[in-house]
Write a protein that holds these residues in place. Structure first.
Motif, PDB file in Angstrom:
ATOM      1  N   THR A 294     -90.580  55.141 -82.427  1.00 44.47           N
ATOM      2  CA  THR A 294     -89.224  55.667 -82.338  1.00 44.47           C
ATOM      3  C   THR A 294     -88.445  55.340 -83.611  1.00 44.47           C
TER       4      THR A 294
ATOM      5  N   VAL B 151     -84.004  61.593 -85.858  1.00 47.55           N
ATOM      6  CA  VAL B 151     -82.585  61.237 -85.858  1.00 47.55           C
ATOM      7  C   VAL B 151     -82.150  61.057 -87.307  1.00 47.55           C
TER       8      VAL B 151
ATOM      9  N   LEU C 171     -84.153  60.013 -76.185  1.00 45.13           N
ATOM     10  CA  LEU C 171     -84.593  60.901 -77.267  1.00 45.13           C
ATOM     11  C   LEU C 171     -85.616  61.907 -76.761  1.00 45.13           C
TER      12      LEU C 171
END
Length: 254
Positions: A198, A176, A168
């Protein structure tokens, strides 16, 4: 399906063309295409892919999901992660369909960088997985039953692996919108190790989970996601639970 020796092609329901490496892939490609397009494996209310979405595909395989998602996220990006050589199908398909919003990362995702030994099943490349475990007994039976020319023993290959965080970061993904996961048991090392930071960058997750090893328990992933602020729902039939040892997990941020 047009099927020449040089370049067999499967035309998908959305009009895109999936390039295959050989005729042996035909049955597997049709199986996956039916699952994604006709059966709506990743279609669900609240999980629609929008034109500007960033989609991450962990376990891209030959690229059927990517070719399903790419036209929907035509102003966004689809980042595909796949460690095996069958990703060449997607590479060829992107060129043949003039798609520029799909990006390929040739590796597996794990809890740390390094190498990972996989088992591949020639002629049925939908179930490549870590050499530490294998499909359920019923899963192996169906592979042999439906693809009779399948080799008796799978092939062992070694591939590089990276963490999800590093991928990423490399692609400058700050958020995302849709994370698709189907990596044949590799999901446990991913979600055991992924950082809370994340996870906070992910809105929706559609995952096929597998319980192919004594350490596999999808409830561990469910708990991890709920602790990170997701609302989680699990869908699996009795046959999937008892025989195939698989199921679907859907997660959205609260």
């Amino acid at each position: 399906m047009t099927d020449s020796i040089a370049d067999p092609v499967l035309t998908l329901p959305n009009g895109l063309h999936l390039s295959l490496l050989s005729r042996r892939q035909k049955g597997c490609a049709q199986f996956i295409a039916k699952e994604v397009f006709r059966n709506g494996a990743y279609s669900r209310t609240g999980f629609e892919i929008r034109p500007t979405d960033i989609v991450v595909d962990i376990g891209a395989n030959i690229g059927v999901f990517a070719l399903w998602a790419a036209p929907q996220a035509h102003e966004g990006r689809v980042i595909c992660v796949e460690p095996t050589k069958v990703i060449k199908c997607l590479e060829n398909s992107l060129a043949n369909n003039n798609l520029s919003n799909v990006f390929i990362v040739k590796c597996a995702i794990s809890d740390q960088p390094g190498n990972l030994e996989l088992l591949e099943y020639p002629g049925f490349n939908a179930v490549s997985h870590s050499a530490v475990f294998q499909p359920s007994g019923w899963g192996q039976f169906f592979i042999k039953l439906l693809w009779r020319k399948q080799q008796a023993k799978p092939l062992r290959v070694v591939c590089p692996c990276r963490t999800m965080d590093s991928i990423l970061d490399e692609y400058n993904v700050s958020h995302v919108d849709f994370l698709k996961v189907d990596c044949e048991g590799g999901e446990y090392s991913i979600f055991d190790s992924v950082s809370t930071e994340t996870l906070s960058r992910i809105s929706k997750i559609a995952m096929e989970f597998h319980e192919l090893h004594p350490s596999h328990d999808h409830r561990r992933i469910v708990q991890r996601l709920r602790e990170a602020g997701f609302r989680v729902e699990v869908k699996r039939s009795l046959f999937e639970r008892l025989f195939l040892k698989t199921g679907m997990l859907w997660a959205t941020r609260n």
